[in-house]
Design an enzyme around this catalytic site. Sequence first.
Site, short mmCIF file in Angstrom:
data_model
loop_
_atom_site.label_atom_id
_atom_site.label_comp_id
_atom_site.label_asym_id
_atom_site.label_seq_id
_atom_site.Cartn_x
_atom_site.Cartn_y
_atom_site.Cartn_z
N CYS A 158 0.04 7.80 1.32
CA CYS A 158 -0.04 9.16 1.84
C CYS A 158 0.29 10.12 0.71
CB CYS A 158 0.94 9.34 2.98
SG CYS A 158 0.72 8.10 4.26
N ARG A 207 -5.57 10.00 -1.63
CA ARG A 207 -4.61 8.95 -1.32
C ARG A 207 -4.59 8.58 0.15
NH1 ARG A 207 0.08 8.11 -4.37
NH2 ARG A 207 -0.41 8.51 -6.53
N TRP A 211 -2.56 8.23 5.48
CA TRP A 211 -3.37 7.01 5.62
C TRP A 211 -2.64 6.18 6.66
CZ3 TRP A 211 -3.01 1.64 4.76
CH2 TRP A 211 -4.24 0.97 4.73
N ASN A 217 6.08 8.51 3.48
CA ASN A 217 5.07 7.63 2.90
C ASN A 217 5.69 6.24 2.82
OD1 ASN A 217 3.08 6.40 1.39
ND2 ASN A 217 3.72 7.30 -0.56
N GLY A 218 5.02 5.26 3.40
CA GLY A 218 5.55 3.89 3.36
C GLY A 218 5.61 3.30 4.74
N GLU A 272 -16.81 -7.31 -9.38
CA GLU A 272 -16.48 -5.88 -9.43
C GLU A 272 -17.69 -5.04 -8.99
OE1 GLU A 272 -14.02 -4.04 -9.46
OE2 GLU A 272 -14.70 -2.12 -10.22
N LYS A 283 -17.54 -2.45 -5.86
CA LYS A 283 -17.86 -1.02 -6.00
C LYS A 283 -18.90 -0.61 -4.97
CE LYS A 283 -15.51 0.05 -7.75
NZ LYS A 283 -14.22 -0.09 -8.34
N GLU A 334 -17.51 -0.68 -1.28
CA GLU A 334 -16.53 0.33 -0.90
C GLU A 334 -17.11 1.74 -0.83
OE1 GLU A 334 -13.98 0.30 -5.10
OE2 GLU A 334 -12.94 0.61 -3.23
N HIS A 343 -24.60 -23.55 -3.36
CA HIS A 343 -23.63 -24.32 -2.57
C HIS A 343 -23.29 -23.62 -1.26
CE1 HIS A 343 -23.13 -27.21 -5.76
NE2 HIS A 343 -23.06 -26.20 -6.62
N LYS A 352 -6.30 5.71 -2.26
CA LYS A 352 -6.30 5.43 -3.69
C LYS A 352 -5.20 4.44 -4.08
CE LYS A 352 -7.61 5.89 -7.91
NZ LYS A 352 -8.84 5.18 -8.28
O1 M6R Z 1 -3.56 1.18 -8.50
P1 M6R Z 1 -4.02 -0.23 -8.60
O2 M6R Z 1 -4.84 -0.50 -9.80
O3 M6R Z 1 -2.87 -1.21 -8.50
O4 M6R Z 1 -4.94 -0.46 -7.34
C1 M6R Z 1 -5.45 -1.72 -7.04
C2 M6R Z 1 -6.52 -1.63 -5.98
O5 M6R Z 1 -6.01 -1.10 -4.80
C3 M6R Z 1 -7.72 -0.79 -6.44
O6 M6R Z 1 -8.26 -1.27 -7.62
C4 M6R Z 1 -8.82 -0.78 -5.35
O7 M6R Z 1 -9.35 -2.05 -5.21
C5 M6R Z 1 -9.90 0.25 -5.68
N1 M6R Z 1 -10.29 0.94 -4.49
C6 M6R Z 1 -11.13 -0.37 -6.24
O8 M6R Z 1 -12.12 0.54 -6.51
#
Ligand code: M6R
Length: 603
Positions: A2, A27, A74, A98-99, A476, A480, A483, A499, A598
């Site tokens: 948050c 965030r 969030w 937050n948490g 990756e 991308k 998401e 497989h 984020k």
């Molecule tokens: O801040 P961090 O690098 O630790 O975050 C890790 C993941 O949460 C972050 O890479 C997430 O997978 C992204 N949304 C990917 O684009």
Amino acid sequence: MCGIVGYSGPSNSVGPIIEGLSRLEYRGYDSAGICLKINDELQIIKKEGKLDNLKELIQELKPFSHTGIGHTRWATHGGVSTDNAHPHGNDTFAVVHNGIIENAGALKKELMSEGLQFKSQTDSEVFLVLLTKFFKQSGKTLESISKAFQALTGNSAFVIIEKASDKLYCVKRSAPLVVGENSSTREAYVSSDPFALVGFAPKIYFPQDGVICESSVTNSDVQIKFYELDLTLSHRYKTQANAMTVDATTKGPYKHFMLKEIHEQSALVDKLAAYYIKDDGRKILESLKDFKPKGWHLTACGTAWHAGLVIKNFLEANNRQNASIDIASEFRYKNPILNQGEVGLFISQSGETADTLACQELCKDNGIPSYSIVNVEGSTLFRNSDKNFLIHAGVEIGVASTKAFTLQALTGYFMSRAMEGTLDNPELFTEVQLLSHRIGELCDSSDTLKDVAEKVYTKKGFIFTGRGKYFPIALEGALKLKEIAYVHAEGYAAGELKHGPIALIEENMVNIAIVGPELLEKTISNVEEVKARRGIIIIVGPTNHAEIEALADAYIPLNFEGLPNLSPLYVNVALQFLAYHIARLKGTDIDKPRNLAKSVTVE
Ligand code: M6R
């Protein structure tokens, strides 16, 4: 997860709070709210959905207040609704959180049995109700905050305002929280991220866990005081000038932050090379010369985990060192074998990812030194590490991580070269320069990737494949795409397709195949297998290779020449563009994809 912003000072708090929340909205964007102290009353304005909904309400109401707190949420405990939006308040206090309060269920039951009432389903309100209960007993704010905070388990940050004063209070445990001060304008701030305070607060305080901060603004100055939980004065905080500039907070000429951040990569690669090979970063890298730990334990989440896979390859293939890599949420619970002489390497953009931090703690408890590859200087990961290898990416706002991946992997490469003692080999600098140049070329020609996106954006699903050093890039690339474009995408080792996943292939499925110069023939055979089953083929392959091009429905030619180590980073940028263009065609919210946040500061 948050975003939190608090303000106290002579101006209208609404401006800096809303500006700060706008910067932190990436965030968490399930709801947003503010609480303002107006005419000695605490007035809460909150709204489900994105911050724009709250902004509309504020436009109508035009409130004015010298003290306030704000929050973008969030959702964790309690669904997405206006009732569950923060701040939570009553006629004495208002809080943002937050948490996660892990013992919220038990505490709530107890408080309800005492006749106390709740307005939301959140764990956060438990803190408010407890705080108010203790305050009714003692009439003392600091003491009540301390008692309420100590009753809770789990990792959290709280900011509190009260009806009785214009003070801002905050306290945290393993969650990000900073206090800002502008002595010339006599303003005090609190936030979950110094980024929210750029241009507002030149001086930033980083209180440690369990330190209560009380900020008050008088007619002549700003007073920031820190207390231990037994209310003795605390010195457990650090201060730092806020070095970020306002530029970092805008998109510039780009439509999205993600696009801006993809474009920034070429220059950032050059900057990082200069930092580690020639400038200030050289010293920390040289401390690795001839370093041969018994083994490396790499842990990270999401994109950072993919960067870790690339780094593991460097450590194994180039340094011939043992390196294991785990997803942080798995490592922390698998009772890992940790031996003296090994090193933990934690990779994180934010430095605040709860699972990664837990792995670091686990290693520390077992006497394993922790090294980090991290973007945010001063983050929890940074502060708790024995050595930090900063990636200097600047602020990354797009929720989908792009530049952080490239710079994490590159930092890992520099570490690998430092261990070999080959930082001064001219070919290193040449390869890095070439990487930057090729990324620049990709940026200049990214419209061709738009054409490829147009061919496939309506298709049912995407399987990204790659072998060896390109396997992490397949993972990756798929992450991308899924998401930001909300389409099913998976990354697979090309040789593994037969497989199982090949069962998915039909004319509505796309195979995005990375065909690098290494294992080229074998990877082509894997593509043939998909083509034979009528899958749509997009190949990311070498330039001037007619045979491979002929196999593809769309071809993305890349010049792999001169990039024997860093070509995975280059290929990845092409896939970032592809994901971006597919998402644009699908019309999704690219910078703030649904359900994501984020920085994942909860488990
Ligand atoms: O801040 P961090 O690098 O630790 O975050 C890790 C993941 O949460 C972050 O890479 C997430 O997978 C992204 N949304 C990917 O684009």
